[in-house]
Design a protein around this motif. Sequence first.
Motif, short mmCIF file in Angstrom:
data_model
loop_
_atom_site.label_atom_id
_atom_site.label_comp_id
_atom_site.label_asym_id
_atom_site.label_seq_id
_atom_site.Cartn_x
_atom_site.Cartn_y
_atom_site.Cartn_z
N MET A 44 0.80 -1.14 0.22
CA MET A 44 -0.07 -0.02 -0.06
C MET A 44 0.83 1.38 -0.06
O MET A 44 0.65 2.21 -0.78
N ASN A 148 -5.92 1.06 -6.59
CA ASN A 148 -6.40 1.22 -5.35
C ASN A 148 -7.67 0.49 -4.90
O ASN A 148 -7.90 0.16 -3.70
N MET A 151 -6.25 -2.74 -3.83
CA MET A 151 -5.78 -2.80 -2.46
C MET A 151 -6.98 -2.49 -1.41
O MET A 151 -6.83 -2.99 -0.20
N ARG A 155 -7.69 -4.49 2.03
CA ARG A 155 -7.38 -3.72 3.22
C ARG A 155 -8.69 -3.82 4.11
O ARG A 155 -8.59 -3.95 5.23
#
Length: 169
Positions: A44, A148, A151, A155
């Motif tokens: 990240m 993103n 990710m 996450r």
Amino acid sequence: MIFWLITGFLICQRLLEVLVAKRNEKKVKALGAIEFGARHYPYMVAMHAAFFLSLIGEVLAFQREPSRYFLLFVALLLVTQIGRYWALYSLGTYWNTKILVVPNAMVVKKGPYRWLKHPNYVVVAIELLLIPLLFQAYITAILFTCLNGWMMLVRIQAEEKALHQHLLN
């Protein structure tokens, strides 16, 4: 010139946030915080650093100019910054770039967290699209919006699992 002012400001903003995160990490670890998602964290960080490198590279290599919608995008970016700091302020010491959970703490449900579970992630997603669009850096906008998204899937799953296991609702 405007490109360097905005990009420099945003990079400085991120570096200051890292310092705040480090300070908050020490505080919550003193309260017994447990870290989750440590395996994906370096990826990240690398993604966010690569975002700025890609933005700079694309703007310079392709001589990108400010968008004809520059003022609109700047206004939207300013609104996202208000959302960013509202989310960060609402979490207070619990805000961090890492997933740190203090066992048996209460889930924060104030500020934007009353309506959204992950308002800061929404802000980041908007920023990673808007910032490149300011300067017509479409490759960076598309690439990092996709990265993103991936990710955030990783996450948010890690964060939700940690919160459900260790926090009081």
